[in-house]
Design an enzyme around this catalytic site. Structure first.
Site, short mmCIF file in Angstrom:
data_model
loop_
_atom_site.label_atom_id
_atom_site.label_comp_id
_atom_site.label_asym_id
_atom_site.label_seq_id
_atom_site.Cartn_x
_atom_site.Cartn_y
_atom_site.Cartn_z
N LYS A 55 43.72 37.67 39.10
CA LYS A 55 44.37 37.14 40.51
C LYS A 55 44.51 35.75 40.67
O LYS A 55 44.17 35.18 40.03
CB LYS A 55 43.67 38.02 41.58
CG LYS A 55 43.57 39.40 41.64
CD LYS A 55 43.00 39.94 42.71
CE LYS A 55 42.51 41.40 43.01
NZ LYS A 55 44.06 42.09 43.01
N GLU A 115 42.64 48.47 38.26
CA GLU A 115 41.57 49.02 37.94
C GLU A 115 40.90 50.17 38.68
O GLU A 115 40.14 51.12 38.41
CB GLU A 115 40.31 48.01 37.94
CG GLU A 115 39.69 47.59 39.23
CD GLU A 115 40.41 47.15 40.33
OE1 GLU A 115 41.70 46.67 40.15
OE2 GLU A 115 39.94 47.28 41.47
N LYS A 138 36.81 54.41 46.60
CA LYS A 138 36.65 53.27 45.43
C LYS A 138 35.62 52.40 45.97
O LYS A 138 35.51 51.69 47.06
CB LYS A 138 38.19 52.58 45.54
CG LYS A 138 38.11 51.41 44.46
CD LYS A 138 39.73 50.71 44.59
CE LYS A 138 39.78 49.24 43.93
NZ LYS A 138 40.85 48.63 44.03
N ASP A 156 36.88 45.20 48.41
CA ASP A 156 37.36 46.17 47.45
C ASP A 156 36.70 47.52 47.28
O ASP A 156 36.99 48.36 46.79
CB ASP A 156 37.98 45.63 46.26
CG ASP A 156 39.15 46.21 45.50
OD1 ASP A 156 39.81 46.81 46.31
OD2 ASP A 156 39.29 45.95 44.36
N ASP A 202 36.83 42.34 43.20
CA ASP A 202 37.81 42.79 41.88
C ASP A 202 38.51 41.11 41.55
O ASP A 202 39.43 40.50 42.46
CB ASP A 202 39.02 43.45 42.51
CG ASP A 202 40.14 43.64 41.62
OD1 ASP A 202 39.83 43.43 40.68
OD2 ASP A 202 41.06 44.42 42.27
N ASP A 231 44.09 44.60 36.46
CA ASP A 231 44.08 44.64 37.85
C ASP A 231 44.36 45.94 38.47
O ASP A 231 43.94 46.13 39.67
CB ASP A 231 44.85 43.44 38.37
CG ASP A 231 44.37 42.87 39.86
OD1 ASP A 231 43.35 43.32 40.38
OD2 ASP A 231 45.30 42.52 40.68
N ARG A 262 42.46 52.69 40.28
CA ARG A 262 42.79 54.06 39.70
C ARG A 262 42.05 54.53 38.60
O ARG A 262 41.98 55.91 38.66
CB ARG A 262 44.40 54.02 39.60
CG ARG A 262 44.86 53.22 38.36
CD ARG A 262 46.34 52.83 38.47
NE ARG A 262 46.60 51.92 39.65
CZ ARG A 262 47.79 51.50 39.95
NH1 ARG A 262 48.91 51.82 39.41
NH2 ARG A 262 47.91 50.61 40.87
N1 BES Z 1 42.02 45.53 45.04
C1 BES Z 1 43.32 45.67 44.60
C2 BES Z 1 44.42 46.01 45.65
C3 BES Z 1 44.38 45.02 47.11
C4 BES Z 1 45.18 44.13 47.14
C5 BES Z 1 43.38 45.28 48.04
C6 BES Z 1 45.28 43.44 48.48
C7 BES Z 1 43.19 44.73 49.17
C8 BES Z 1 44.18 43.53 49.46
C9 BES Z 1 43.72 46.56 43.54
O1 BES Z 1 42.98 46.66 42.50
C10 BES Z 1 45.02 45.67 42.95
O2 BES Z 1 44.87 44.65 42.36
N2 BES Z 1 46.16 46.41 42.76
C11 BES Z 1 47.39 45.97 42.22
C12 BES Z 1 47.91 46.81 41.24
C13 BES Z 1 48.93 46.32 40.41
C14 BES Z 1 48.38 45.29 39.39
C15 BES Z 1 49.71 47.45 39.69
C16 BES Z 1 48.29 45.30 43.27
O3 BES Z 1 48.58 46.05 44.13
O4 BES Z 1 48.85 44.33 42.99
ZN ZN Z 2 40.90 46.51 43.50
ZN ZN Z 3 42.84 45.19 41.08
#
Ligand code: BES
Ligand code: ZN
Ligand code: ZN
Length: 500
Positions: free
Chosen positions: A277, A349, A265, A288, A270, A347, A351
């Protein structure tokens, strides 16, 4: 950098000699007994009194006050010999090198044989030494206006050992390659989003490809549109930065078969998109692209060591931004595989980007897949900050990844993907999948989603959201990016055996 000496270390002038000190009740042997004799058994006394400690990773330093050619003796404790692991030795070296760096030493001699045990060979010790040297002395330069003071670095390491020079040198080369490549990944992750766009990442990959003669392909937006990469392109929709699908191919076998696909990725920042966020959650999202960095780091090791394997690296890179053109919750998008996706959360994104990258890796002949991604905050809730979350559709392939991670000292822990989990990602009323089936088991939902695109290809998903960055300095590096999974991926490739 590394120089090998069979000679008596006390014949040459040395700034510092590093010695591993085991907690052995018997008398000293080898170089230690020689030293003890030179100091009229004073060393034995200092160990007995605790002034020189044999406790694991404890550092003790004594000056020889002109009694020897060696100016200082630096001891690092190794604890009980039968309890000493390879990781302990690596960390002990790390601690010692950090100490040497802080003491502004420019050259360190090392009594390698004092780090050897029944379980840790001379080659293992040499490998640990050079990897630890690269890792522990790593520093991200940053952007502070420099002072005029020149930095002194450890520039010379003199290895003193009674064993075979060639084998030691080979082990030093491998360890150093692993450490350096991990540092390259760390730097990529530490770079701020404005200093590392998808275009910059693509340029880095191109240079890496040029250096190691990889086949390089960088897909531009128009080409991706033609290929129907609607999932990845949706993530880029709100950005002014062009997206890049980065592909590096390394062919180490006569024929292009048993190809390992490494997918990382590469989200350079992000924001969360319209599912934005929080103001604290957004900070740090320059990291990210940790999965992309891990894959590029592994490719650097592969380029250096040239294993007899076939590897294709695929990195979807973009930022995830907000604007009038950005994708939105409720949008339905079509991936390259034809699978349609209802976007419930912009968010989630990563996947989406991985979906098309996995499909594209298969398009390039990948028969085995590992994806690495800072995918979910959920993996941190599940496993904390010191374990990478793993998911798979193939037990035998997973075993190989697990073995590699143990050897690298990078811990992974498996989470299940059940039929019920698959049902949840397939639970959209209007599309084949939805990208955010609710807050239970976030990490698993992320993995299960990517798994839909791996289909029957043996696949392991590594969620490094908790492990890509550390807030604390550690024996093998500073705070910030860890370069996690570089070494696991490289070892997996090196040792890989087709499972079918
Ligand atoms: N980039 C984030 C995941 C992340 C969180 C990386 C904290 C490093 C530290 C990812 O894109 C994300 O935001 N995931 C969400 C998914 C959810 C919206 C289904 C998450 O984990 O909150
Ligand atoms: Zn992300
Ligand atoms: Zn995200």
């Amino acid at each position: 950098m590394f120089k090998f000496f069979n000679a008596n270390p006390f014949e040459e002038k040395q700034e510092c000699l590093l010695i591993g000190l085991k907690d052995t009740p018997e008398k000293f042997s080898g170089i230690l007994s020689e030293l003890d004799a030179k100091f009229e058994n004073e060393l034995t006394e200092l160990v007995k009194s605790g002034d020189i400690s044999a406790k694991v990773k404890e550092i003790s330093k004594i000056h020889t006050l002109g009694k020897l050619n060696v100016k200082r003796l630096l001891f690092v404790g190794l604890g009980k010999e039968n309890q000493l692991s390879f990781d302990d030795v690596k960390e002990a070296f790390g601690k010692a090198f950090k100490h040497a760096k802080e003491s502004r030493l420019q050259s360190v001699a090392i009594a390698l044989d004092t780090f050897v045990t029944d379980a840790i060979s001379h080659e293992d010790a040499a490998n640990a030494l050079s990897e630890a040297f690269a890792l522990a002395t790593y520093e991200f330069a940053g952007y502070k206006q420099k002072s005029n003071e020149p930095e002194k670095m450890v520039e010379q390491i003199n290895i003193i050992s009674e064993t075979d020079q060639n084998e030691i040198e080979a082990a030093l080369t491998v360890g150093y390659a692993f450490g350096k490549a991990t540092n390259s990944a760390r730097t990529l992750v530490n770079l701020p989003g404005n200093m590392l766009t998808a275009t910059d990442l693509a340029q880095y990959a191109e240079e890496l490809g040029g250096k190691y003669e990889f086949e390089v392909e960088i897909l531009e937006k128009e080409e991706m549109e033609k290929l129907g990469m609607g999932a990845f392109l949706a993530v880029n929709q709100g950005s002014v930065e062009p997206p890049k699908m980065i592909v590096l191919k390394y062919q180490g076998k006569d024929t292009w078969e048993d190809v390992i696909g490494l997918v990382g990725k590469g989200v350079t920042f992000d924001t969360g998109g319209y599912s934005i966020k929080t103001k604290s959650g957004i900070v740090g999202m320059k990291t990210d692209m940790g999965g992309a960095a891990a894959v590029l780091g592994a490719m650097e090791i592969i380029g250096e060591l040239k294993p007899e394997q076939n590897v294709v690296a695929v990195i979807p890179s973009t930022d995830n931004m907000i604007s009038g053109s950005a994708f939105k919750p409720d949008d339905v998008i079509t991936s390259m595989s034809g699978i349609t996706i209802e976007v419930l959360n912009t968010d989630a994104e990563g996947r989406l980007a991985l979906a098309d990258a996995v499909t594209y890796a298969k398009h390039h002949g990948a028969n085995y897949l590992v994806d690495v991604a800072t995918l979910t905050g959920g993996v941190i809730t599940a496993l904390g900050l010191d374990k990478t979350g793993a998911m798979t559709n193939d037990e035998a392939f997973f075993e190989q990844v697990l073995e590699a991670s143990y050897e690298a000292g990078e811990y992974i822990w498996r989470l299940p993907i059940t039929e019920n989990d698959k049902k949840r990602v397939r639970g959209s009323k209007i599309a084949d999948l939805n990208n955010s089936p609710g807050s239970e088991g976030h990490a698993i939902m992320g993995g299960a989603f990517v798994g839909e695109f791996a289909e029957d290809t043996p696949w392991v998903h590594l969620d490094i959201a908790g492990t890509a960055v550390t807030s604390k300095e550690h024996d093998l590096g500073p705070y910030g990016a860890t370069g996690v999974m570089v070494r696991t991926l490289a070892l997996l490739v090196e040792r890989f055996e087709p499972v079918k």
